[in-house]
Design an enzyme around this catalytic site. Structure first.
Site, PDB file in Angstrom:
ATOM      1  N   HIS A 184       3.261  -7.268   2.765  1.00 47.65           N
ATOM      2  CA  HIS A 184       4.012  -7.068   4.297  1.00 47.65           C
ATOM      3  C   HIS A 184       5.053  -5.985   3.890  1.00 47.65           C
ATOM      4  O   HIS A 184       5.866  -6.110   3.173  1.00 47.65           O
ATOM      5  CB  HIS A 184       4.670  -8.250   4.646  1.00 47.65           C
ATOM      6  N   ARG A 186       7.299  -4.389   5.663  1.00 47.44           N
ATOM      7  CA  ARG A 186       9.172  -4.549   6.005  1.00 47.44           C
ATOM      8  C   ARG A 186       9.790  -5.489   4.785  1.00 47.44           C
ATOM      9  O   ARG A 186      10.866  -5.615   5.188  1.00 47.44           O
ATOM     10  CB  ARG A 186       9.078  -4.809   7.338  1.00 47.44           C
ATOM     11  N   GLU A 187       9.084  -6.388   4.145  1.00 51.84           N
ATOM     12  CA  GLU A 187       9.685  -7.342   3.592  1.00 51.84           C
ATOM     13  C   GLU A 187      10.165  -6.842   2.282  1.00 51.84           C
ATOM     14  O   GLU A 187       9.719  -7.254   1.129  1.00 51.84           O
ATOM     15  CB  GLU A 187       8.594  -8.409   3.382  1.00 51.84           C
ATOM     16  N   ARG A 240       4.590  -4.039   9.406  1.00 50.70           N
ATOM     17  CA  ARG A 240       4.425  -4.903   8.644  1.00 50.70           C
ATOM     18  C   ARG A 240       2.735  -4.693   7.904  1.00 50.70           C
ATOM     19  O   ARG A 240       2.599  -5.136   6.798  1.00 50.70           O
ATOM     20  CB  ARG A 240       3.897  -6.363   9.540  1.00 50.70           C
ATOM     21  N   ASN A 258      -2.398  -9.692   5.037  1.00 49.88           N
ATOM     22  CA  ASN A 258      -2.458 -11.398   4.806  1.00 49.88           C
ATOM     23  C   ASN A 258      -2.964 -12.051   5.597  1.00 49.88           C
ATOM     24  O   ASN A 258      -2.830 -13.416   5.851  1.00 49.88           O
ATOM     25  CB  ASN A 258      -0.664 -11.714   4.537  1.00 49.88           C
ATOM     26  N   ARG A 259      -4.029 -11.374   6.395  1.00 51.75           N
ATOM     27  CA  ARG A 259      -5.144 -12.183   7.155  1.00 51.75           C
ATOM     28  C   ARG A 259      -6.400 -11.681   6.844  1.00 51.75           C
ATOM     29  O   ARG A 259      -7.254 -11.945   7.521  1.00 51.75           O
ATOM     30  CB  ARG A 259      -4.458 -12.087   8.631  1.00 51.75           C
ATOM     31  N   HIS A 309       7.304 -13.148  -0.166  1.00 55.78           N
ATOM     32  CA  HIS A 309       7.361 -12.609   1.424  1.00 55.78           C
ATOM     33  C   HIS A 309       8.881 -12.857   1.729  1.00 55.78           C
ATOM     34  O   HIS A 309       9.582 -13.422   1.042  1.00 55.78           O
ATOM     35  CB  HIS A 309       6.534 -13.551   2.272  1.00 55.78           C
ATOM     36  N   SER A 310       9.003 -12.247   2.704  1.00 54.96           N
ATOM     37  CA  SER A 310      10.656 -12.798   3.358  1.00 54.96           C
ATOM     38  C   SER A 310      10.292 -12.771   4.826  1.00 54.96           C
ATOM     39  O   SER A 310       9.293 -12.396   5.473  1.00 54.96           O
ATOM     40  CB  SER A 310      11.636 -11.681   3.109  1.00 54.96           C
ATOM     41  N   GLU A 386       8.929 -17.502   0.705  1.00 58.75           N
ATOM     42  CA  GLU A 386       9.559 -16.770   1.612  1.00 58.75           C
ATOM     43  C   GLU A 386      10.931 -16.857   1.022  1.00 58.75           C
ATOM     44  O   GLU A 386      11.957 -17.758   0.928  1.00 58.75           O
ATOM     45  CB  GLU A 386       9.735 -17.414   2.781  1.00 58.75           C
TER      46      GLU A 386
END
Ligand SMILES: *[C@@H]1O[C@H](CO)[C@@H](O)[C@H](O)[C@H]1NC(C)=O
Length: 441
Positions: A184, A186-187, A240, A258-259, A309-310, A386
């Site tokens: 992702h 932005r993480e 994202r 991630n989907r 992730h975050s 996370e």
């Protein structure tokens, strides 16, 4: 007559109320992105529908509320939908772009103070820096390091995987670990942790014992296009997905990588390209996920998978697609606790993580790497970590938190892997954190 009169007045009142609502809506529409607290869990029917439509972007949630990013242009629709379902909400951050601007100003100030652009873990680094760092590790690490490039992104960037293995220790059945970062965009703290792990493994003598009994594959940035895009401007900072052109509009670009994995694909993901959780036209439609799974399949018996992730400070284990617990939930929890205890100890009690099943804690979602790694590849230990924080800064974790976060996380991973490989204890270990590494010029 009287009746009709009061009916008229009621009508007028309604018109005035409607007018006021429109004025309020217009004011809200002029505002940029806002972070709202919504008094319903993220898996509530109404929140899910708003997310599917691309009207909200769910950032975090618990069983009784969630935090969502709402763009000015969608706020009227969101207000209406929440009001109809009698769900309360409040604005937590009035102007998200102001926070993004603050972060950017701060980063630019730091950069002006530094002559060269070395790698460090006191700031965030874009793709150029990370690729330069990987080149440096490759030339410094000798035969410990190999760089693989199993696939190219939608925009043609290489998706790099670093294999770290000590060829001098043979005849041992090594534990194999696959680490995924930056899926992702932005993480940003996720590639920071992933690159820091690479750095410890290649250069830290205190990690050498562990490297005798383990073999690592680290993808620091699984979504290089999205990651680079998130550095390109303030309005792109919260991107994202990847950068797939879905043929709709600029705003509706991207697939949620991630989907997009081929395990229970579609559960709790959106079919709408404008949604932040868009699953893609089919499973593995994206070159990033397709190429990574191909490479993962060529490695027999991976023992541990972690994707960083975050944000949220939570260690999640499967399943994401159902609330049922997997068969080895006890062992999964035990190893997760090795991570969280170590982080707590290393941070002197300041950083406390939760542990739980992904579906029960975050609501059903699948097509994620961790479920695929666990369910399809059969990797017995599979986690989504996370990273910090718990929402104060969210994706905009300040650069002065990077160094402590990577040190704590690396210590946590070291402990998990030590337990897994039956190698040494989880005693505190020094991590190398020089202020900078010069790998250019
Ligand atoms: C890694 O180093 C080897 C030589 O040691 C070189 O042949 C290879 O091209 C390098 N790969 C990258 C990606 O820098």
């Amino acid at each position: 007559m009287l009746r009709l009169g009061s009916y008229r007045r009621a009508q007028e009142m309604r018109a005035i109320i409607a007018l006021c609502a429109m004025v309020v809506a217009a004011v809200q529409a002029e505002a940029g992105s806002q972070l709202w607290r919504v008094e319903a869990p993220s898996y509530h029917r109404v929140v899910r529908a708003l997310e599917d439509d691309g009207d909200v972007d769910v950032w975090a949630g618990t069983a009784d509320h969630c935090k969502v990013l709402v763009e000015g242009s969608a706020s009227t629709r969101v207000v209406r939908a929440l009001a109809e379902a009698d769900i309360g909400h409040s604005v937590e951050v009035e102007d998200m772009m102001a926070l993004v601007e603050q972060e950017r100003t701060h980063m630019q100030e730091r950069r002006r103070k530094r002559a060269a652009q070395p790698m460090d873990w006191t700031s965030y680094h874009d793709m150029d820096d990370i690729e330069g760092f990987i080149g440096w590790l490759n030339s410094t690490g000798g035969d410990l390091v190999q760089v693989a490039s199993p696939t190219r992104s939608v925009e043609g960037r290489e998706v790099l995987v670093l294999r770290i293995n000590d060829p001098s220790s043979q005849g041992v059945k090594k534990k194999k670990i696959w680490i995924e970062g930056g899926i992702h965009a932005r993480e940003w703290i996720s590639p920071a942790v992933s690159t820091f792990l690479m750095y410890q493994l290649v250069t830290n003598p205190e990690w050498r014992d562990l490297l005798k009994v383990t073999e690592w594959y680290i993808v620091p940035v699984a979504n290089p296009d999205g990651y680079q895009f998130s550095f390109s401007s303030q309005s792109a900072r919260l991107w994202r997905k990847n950068r797939r052109d879905n043929g709709v509009s600029e705003r509706c670009k991207g697939v949620d990588l991630n989907r997009n994995w081929d395990f229970k694909w579609g559960v709790g993901a959106s079919a709408n390209p404008c949604s932040e959780t868009y699953k893609g036209v089919n499973a593995f439609s994206e070159p990033e996920t397709f190429g990574l799974q191909q490479m993962m399949r060529t490695i027999p018996d991976i023992d541990l998978f972690i994707t960083f992730h975050s944000f949220g400070q939570t260690v999640l284990y499967p399943w994401g697609w159902t609330r049922n617990a997997p068969s080895n939930a006890m062992q999964l929890k035990r190893l997760a606790k090795a991570f969280t205890d170590t982080v707590k100890q290393t941070s002197l009690g300041k950083v406390d993580y939760d542990i739980g099943g992904s579906g029960p804690l975050y609501g059903l979602a699948s097509g994620a790497t961790d479920d695929w790694a666990y369910g399809e590849l059969g990797i017995p230990f599979s986690y989504t970590i996370e990273l910090p924080d718990q929402g104060t800064h969210g994706f905009l974790l300040p650069e002065n938190r990077v160094s402590s976060t990577v040190i704590e996380s690396a210590a946590g991973v070291h402990c998990m892997v030590s337990l897994l490989a039956n190698s040494g204890s989880c005693a505190r270990r020094r991590t190398r954190n020089p202020s900078s590494i010069r790998f250019r010029g």
